[in-house]
Design a protein around this motif. Sequence first.
Motif, PDB file in Angstrom:
ATOM      1  N   SER A 101      13.465  46.352  -4.423  1.00  0.00           N
ATOM      2  CA  SER A 101      14.606  46.410  -5.608  1.00  0.00           C
ATOM      3  C   SER A 101      13.570  44.717  -6.523  1.00  0.00           C
ATOM      4  O   SER A 101      13.357  44.775  -7.211  1.00  0.00           O
ATOM      5  N   THR A 102      12.885  43.921  -5.876  1.00  0.00           N
ATOM      6  CA  THR A 102      11.923  42.970  -6.497  1.00  0.00           C
ATOM      7  C   THR A 102      10.504  43.663  -6.857  1.00  0.00           C
ATOM      8  O   THR A 102      10.477  43.674  -8.631  1.00  0.00           O
ATOM      9  N   ALA A 103      10.180  45.066  -6.130  1.00  0.00           N
ATOM     10  CA  ALA A 103       8.818  46.146  -6.638  1.00  0.00           C
ATOM     11  C   ALA A 103       9.576  46.156  -8.404  1.00  0.00           C
ATOM     12  O   ALA A 103       8.755  46.479  -9.063  1.00  0.00           O
ATOM     13  N   GLN A 104      10.595  46.687  -8.218  1.00  0.00           N
ATOM     14  CA  GLN A 104      11.502  47.649  -9.486  1.00  0.00           C
ATOM     15  C   GLN A 104      11.206  46.646 -10.464  1.00  0.00           C
ATOM     16  O   GLN A 104      11.066  46.278 -11.553  1.00  0.00           O
ATOM     17  N   ALA A 105      11.546  45.283 -10.219  1.00  0.00           N
ATOM     18  CA  ALA A 105      12.169  44.098 -10.946  1.00  0.00           C
ATOM     19  C   ALA A 105      10.211  43.848 -11.766  1.00  0.00           C
ATOM     20  O   ALA A 105      10.168  43.352 -13.143  1.00  0.00           O
ATOM     21  N   LEU A 106       9.528  43.893 -11.089  1.00  0.00           N
ATOM     22  CA  LEU A 106       8.336  43.378 -11.643  1.00  0.00           C
ATOM     23  C   LEU A 106       7.802  45.132 -12.514  1.00  0.00           C
ATOM     24  O   LEU A 106       6.443  44.980 -13.513  1.00  0.00           O
ATOM     25  N   GLU A 107       8.268  46.293 -12.161  1.00  0.00           N
ATOM     26  CA  GLU A 107       7.380  47.133 -12.935  1.00  0.00           C
ATOM     27  C   GLU A 107       8.237  47.043 -14.220  1.00  0.00           C
ATOM     28  O   GLU A 107       7.861  47.592 -15.290  1.00  0.00           O
ATOM     29  N   LEU A 108       9.600  46.214 -14.072  1.00  0.00           N
ATOM     30  CA  LEU A 108      10.070  46.818 -15.884  1.00  0.00           C
ATOM     31  C   LEU A 108      10.028  45.434 -16.427  1.00  0.00           C
ATOM     32  O   LEU A 108      10.019  45.711 -17.633  1.00  0.00           O
ATOM     33  N   LEU A 109       9.789  44.355 -16.090  1.00  0.00           N
ATOM     34  CA  LEU A 109       9.574  43.503 -16.813  1.00  0.00           C
ATOM     35  C   LEU A 109       8.161  43.231 -17.548  1.00  0.00           C
ATOM     36  O   LEU A 109       7.179  43.551 -17.302  1.00  0.00           O
ATOM     37  N   PRO A 110       8.705  43.155 -19.027  1.00  0.00           N
ATOM     38  CA  PRO A 110       7.233  43.032 -20.120  1.00  0.00           C
ATOM     39  C   PRO A 110       6.285  41.970 -19.798  1.00  0.00           C
ATOM     40  O   PRO A 110       6.195  41.006 -19.274  1.00  0.00           O
ATOM     41  N   PRO A 111       4.705  41.983 -20.034  1.00  0.00           N
ATOM     42  CA  PRO A 111       4.272  41.164 -19.851  1.00  0.00           C
ATOM     43  C   PRO A 111       4.618  40.063 -20.385  1.00  0.00           C
ATOM     44  O   PRO A 111       4.023  38.829 -19.647  1.00  0.00           O
ATOM     45  N   SER A 112       5.673  39.399 -21.661  1.00  0.00           N
ATOM     46  CA  SER A 112       5.734  38.228 -22.032  1.00  0.00           C
ATOM     47  C   SER A 112       6.466  37.478 -21.707  1.00  0.00           C
ATOM     48  O   SER A 112       7.092  35.848 -21.224  1.00  0.00           O
ATOM     49  N   MET A 113       7.131  37.922 -20.169  1.00  0.00           N
ATOM     50  CA  MET A 113       8.376  37.459 -19.161  1.00  0.00           C
ATOM     51  C   MET A 113       6.709  36.956 -18.190  1.00  0.00           C
ATOM     52  O   MET A 113       7.759  36.552 -17.183  1.00  0.00           O
ATOM     53  N   ARG A 114       6.523  35.670 -18.719  1.00  0.00           N
ATOM     54  CA  ARG A 114       5.375  35.448 -17.633  1.00  0.00           C
ATOM     55  C   ARG A 114       6.177  34.123 -16.100  1.00  0.00           C
ATOM     56  O   ARG A 114       5.137  34.608 -15.446  1.00  0.00           O
ATOM     57  N   ARG A 115       6.724  33.492 -16.873  1.00  0.00           N
ATOM     58  CA  ARG A 115       7.174  32.504 -15.443  1.00  0.00           C
ATOM     59  C   ARG A 115       8.138  33.582 -14.373  1.00  0.00           C
ATOM     60  O   ARG A 115       8.304  33.510 -13.353  1.00  0.00           O
ATOM     61  N   SER A 116       9.004  34.771 -15.065  1.00  0.00           N
ATOM     62  CA  SER A 116       9.816  35.694 -14.634  1.00  0.00           C
ATOM     63  C   SER A 116       9.093  36.692 -13.688  1.00  0.00           C
ATOM     64  O   SER A 116       8.849  37.231 -12.632  1.00  0.00           O
ATOM     65  N   ARG A 117       8.022  36.779 -14.059  1.00  0.00           N
ATOM     66  CA  ARG A 117       6.902  37.906 -13.573  1.00  0.00           C
ATOM     67  C   ARG A 117       6.388  37.166 -12.139  1.00  0.00           C
ATOM     68  O   ARG A 117       5.776  37.559 -11.079  1.00  0.00           O
ATOM     69  N   ALA A 118       5.999  36.054 -11.984  1.00  0.00           N
ATOM     70  CA  ALA A 118       5.330  34.257 -11.404  1.00  0.00           C
ATOM     71  C   ALA A 118       6.379  34.764 -10.119  1.00  0.00           C
ATOM     72  O   ALA A 118       6.299  34.600  -9.396  1.00  0.00           O
ATOM     73  N   TYR A 119       7.469  34.731 -10.742  1.00  0.00           N
ATOM     74  CA  TYR A 119       8.261  34.297  -9.704  1.00  0.00           C
ATOM     75  C   TYR A 119       8.870  35.085  -8.914  1.00  0.00           C
ATOM     76  O   TYR A 119       8.766  35.403  -7.462  1.00  0.00           O
ATOM     77  N   TYR A 120       9.138  36.714  -9.520  1.00  0.00           N
ATOM     78  CA  TYR A 120       9.272  37.491  -9.222  1.00  0.00           C
ATOM     79  C   TYR A 120       7.979  38.482  -7.800  1.00  0.00           C
ATOM     80  O   TYR A 120       7.964  38.786  -6.533  1.00  0.00           O
ATOM     81  N   GLY A 121       6.663  37.730  -8.423  1.00  0.00           N
ATOM     82  CA  GLY A 121       6.256  38.508  -7.556  1.00  0.00           C
ATOM     83  C   GLY A 121       5.352  37.645  -6.613  1.00  0.00           C
ATOM     84  O   GLY A 121       5.361  37.861  -5.343  1.00  0.00           O
ATOM     85  N   VAL A 122       6.061  36.108  -6.832  1.00  0.00           N
ATOM     86  CA  VAL A 122       5.943  35.472  -5.231  1.00  0.00           C
ATOM     87  C   VAL A 122       6.794  35.688  -4.211  1.00  0.00           C
ATOM     88  O   VAL A 122       7.112  35.924  -2.526  1.00  0.00           O
ATOM     89  N   GLN A 123       8.346  36.289  -4.654  1.00  0.00           N
ATOM     90  CA  GLN A 123       9.107  36.762  -3.777  1.00  0.00           C
ATOM     91  C   GLN A 123       8.753  38.227  -3.255  1.00  0.00           C
ATOM     92  O   GLN A 123       9.198  38.079  -2.266  1.00  0.00           O
ATOM     93  N   LEU A 124       7.835  38.578  -4.006  1.00  0.00           N
ATOM     94  CA  LEU A 124       7.798  39.674  -3.123  1.00  0.00           C
ATOM     95  C   LEU A 124       6.810  39.705  -2.205  1.00  0.00           C
ATOM     96  O   LEU A 124       6.650  40.307  -0.997  1.00  0.00           O
ATOM     97  N   ALA A 125       5.447  38.785  -2.371  1.00  0.00           N
ATOM     98  CA  ALA A 125       5.105  38.197  -1.330  1.00  0.00           C
ATOM     99  C   ALA A 125       5.361  37.933  -0.359  1.00  0.00           C
ATOM    100  O   ALA A 125       5.191  37.643   1.451  1.00  0.00           O
ATOM    101  N   GLU A 126       6.489  36.427  -0.472  1.00  0.00           N
ATOM    102  CA  GLU A 126       7.096  36.768   0.755  1.00  0.00           C
ATOM    103  C   GLU A 126       8.150  37.776   1.579  1.00  0.00           C
ATOM    104  O   GLU A 126       8.043  37.448   2.808  1.00  0.00           O
ATOM    105  N   LEU A 127       8.431  38.306   0.561  1.00  0.00           N
ATOM    106  CA  LEU A 127       9.508  39.570   2.017  1.00  0.00           C
ATOM    107  C   LEU A 127       8.316  40.409   2.902  1.00  0.00           C
ATOM    108  O   LEU A 127       8.697  40.726   3.135  1.00  0.00           O
ATOM    109  N   GLN A 128       6.973  40.782   2.106  1.00  0.00           N
ATOM    110  CA  GLN A 128       5.951  41.520   2.369  1.00  0.00           C
ATOM    111  C   GLN A 128       5.599  40.850   4.071  1.00  0.00           C
ATOM    112  O   GLN A 128       5.771  41.316   4.828  1.00  0.00           O
ATOM    113  N   LEU A 129       5.824  39.382   4.084  1.00  0.00           N
ATOM    114  CA  LEU A 129       5.542  38.723   4.847  1.00  0.00           C
ATOM    115  C   LEU A 129       6.146  38.508   5.810  1.00  0.00           C
ATOM    116  O   LEU A 129       5.951  38.051   7.043  1.00  0.00           O
TER     117      LEU A 129
END
Length: 411
Positions: A345-373
């Motif tokens: 679901s996090t990967a899907q969120a990152l795929e759908l987020l537009p480039p302008s939502m930089r905060r959200s992209r960073a937030y869910y990017g960190v969340q994805l790394a946490e889940l992978q760890l």
Amino acid sequence: MARQRNTRLEALLTEFDFTHKTLAAEVNRVAADIFGRPGDCADRHVRRWISGEVRWPWTRYLLPLEQIFDCPAQGLGFIPRGKHSANLPVPPSRPSPASKEVEPVQRRRFLAASAAATVALALGIDETPVRGRLSTSDIDRVHATIGRLDAHFYSIGGGPLLSVCTTYVDRLRTALDGCTYGDRVEKALHGAISSVYASAGWAAHDGGDPDQAALLHTASLQSALLAGDASAGARAWSNLALQARMEGRHREAVQITRAALDNRRARQDPHIAALLHARLAIGQARTFDRTGAARSLLAAEQAYDRVDTAATAPTWLAFLSPAELSGLAAITHQALGQYDRAEASTAQALELLPPSMRRSRAYYGVQLAELQLAQGEREQAAATVTRLDHSSLDSRRIADRLAAVRRTLTA
């Protein structure tokens, strides 16, 4: 000459939310400042001006009217009786306190130079009047400023916005005390203050100050109640629920979100309902209510399906999209221990987020790394961190989480 209705003055009454009676009272108040004695204007005078029965009022009325509307008499729709009558005398000078501003030249106030002041000037928060009569046009400009505040947050995070928002709240509260306005404008002003308090609360949250965030979200709710604004109230309740969740008070978060959903108008707005149901799902997951969490996720999807894509959502809900719903669903799955579903679901969120939502992209990017760890996928987590674009981000909360991921990767 046939009587001609003064449609210009009539339109100004509507724009500035005046009735005949309240305009007469304002004329008398301004006349007292100009001439040093109370005015004698009554609602019947206003009716005669609008009907065209009186095409050029006496100077004791025209001078206050010019000051109230910041417009010359002829611009107010009045017709001079002759070429000399159009030349109004200069208002008598009267001593005034040094701190008093004269409209409209000294109407704008600028902040001292600083990083926050630079943002404030760029957003135009100094353009809100703090003296004179507030009109619906002024409120429209306030909402436009709030929209720019929200867009700034979605782009780079909280950063200097906490001080910008609190400064703007102070200005709006000064306008609330120092300006005159009708009932509709008063409620709209309280609603605007609620919105800025909410933005300030998120900026404090982003800056790692939960205690201040809680106070600001509570102030947002108070102003929303004064405004009688269901949307602002739902936003405040939702933020208070999120605050409770961040502090580990998960049952309280569920109770607050349910209370917000009890509001019929909030339930009927598909944007608000989708957000509340999605956040309710997270609270239910963290209180081990798996069935309730699944039902709430479904309710969030069904509510979002009702969204009219042609309609404009409030600016504070601009972040709510299929991408955000996927991200919130991921948090729910993570709380339920379903890490594989949370990662997808996090990967899907990152795929759908537009480039302008930089905060959200960073937030869910960190969340994805946490889940992978959490699932032992160290190489994937390292690659996710490498792809993160956080160079222009100003969010202590996200930066701290990213630093924790990097420490784990290098351990």
